[in-house]
Write a protein that holds these residues in place. Structure first.
Motif, PDB file in Angstrom:
ATOM      1  N   PRO A   1       0.680  -1.326   0.207  1.00 21.74           N
ATOM      2  CA  PRO A   1       0.180  -0.015   0.396  1.00 21.74           C
ATOM      3  C   PRO A   1       1.252   1.616  -0.008  1.00 21.74           C
ATOM      4  CG  PRO A   1       0.057  -1.521   2.042  1.00 21.74           C
ATOM      5  CD  PRO A   1       0.907  -2.634   1.365  1.00 21.74           C
ATOM      6  N   HIS A   2       0.463   2.151  -0.636  1.00 23.22           N
ATOM      7  CA  HIS A   2       1.418   3.567  -1.252  1.00 23.22           C
ATOM      8  C   HIS A   2       0.929   4.223   0.767  1.00 23.22           C
ATOM      9  CE1 HIS A   2       2.668   7.707  -2.141  1.00 23.22           C
ATOM     10  NE2 HIS A   2       1.822   7.603  -1.304  1.00 23.22           N
ATOM     11  N   VAL A   3       2.328   4.922   1.164  1.00 26.36           N
ATOM     12  CA  VAL A   3       2.151   5.555   2.831  1.00 26.36           C
ATOM     13  C   VAL A   3       2.647   6.797   1.727  1.00 26.36           C
ATOM     14  CG1 VAL A   3       3.828   5.560   4.455  1.00 26.36           C
ATOM     15  CG2 VAL A   3       2.962   3.306   3.654  1.00 26.36           C
TER      16      VAL A   3
ATOM     17  N   ALA B   1      -3.977   6.393  -3.457  1.00 29.99           N
ATOM     18  CA  ALA B   1      -4.853   5.667  -2.839  1.00 29.99           C
ATOM     19  C   ALA B   1      -5.308   6.690  -1.525  1.00 29.99           C
ATOM     20  CB  ALA B   1      -4.099   4.682  -1.638  1.00 29.99           C
ATOM     21  N   GLY B   2      -5.467   7.879  -2.114  1.00 30.51           N
ATOM     22  CA  GLY B   2      -6.207   8.473  -0.934  1.00 30.51           C
ATOM     23  C   GLY B   2      -6.036   8.851   0.593  1.00 30.51           C
TER      24      GLY B   2
END
Length: 53
Positions: free
Chosen positions: A10-12, A38-39
């Motif tokens: 997941p993008h951080v 990714a919001g």
């Protein structure tokens, strides 16, 4: 797994604390998230104040 055989993590959002510090989201505010991700920034802004993104 991706086509290259790597898994996606997941993008951080690495600048999240800095962005929130500069924006200082406030209740009733309206913000535009111009990032393409990714919001994570949008979720953080919405969590910091009763506002719209």
């Amino acid at each position: 797994m991706s086509e290259a055989g790597q898994t996606h993590s997941p993008h951080v959002p690495v600048m999240l604390a800095d962005v929130l510090d500069v924006l200082k989201p406030r209740d009733g505010g309206i913000y535009v998230d111009g990032t393409f991700g990714a919001g994570g920034y949008t979720r953080a802004i919405l969590g910091a104040a009763d506002c719209a993104v």
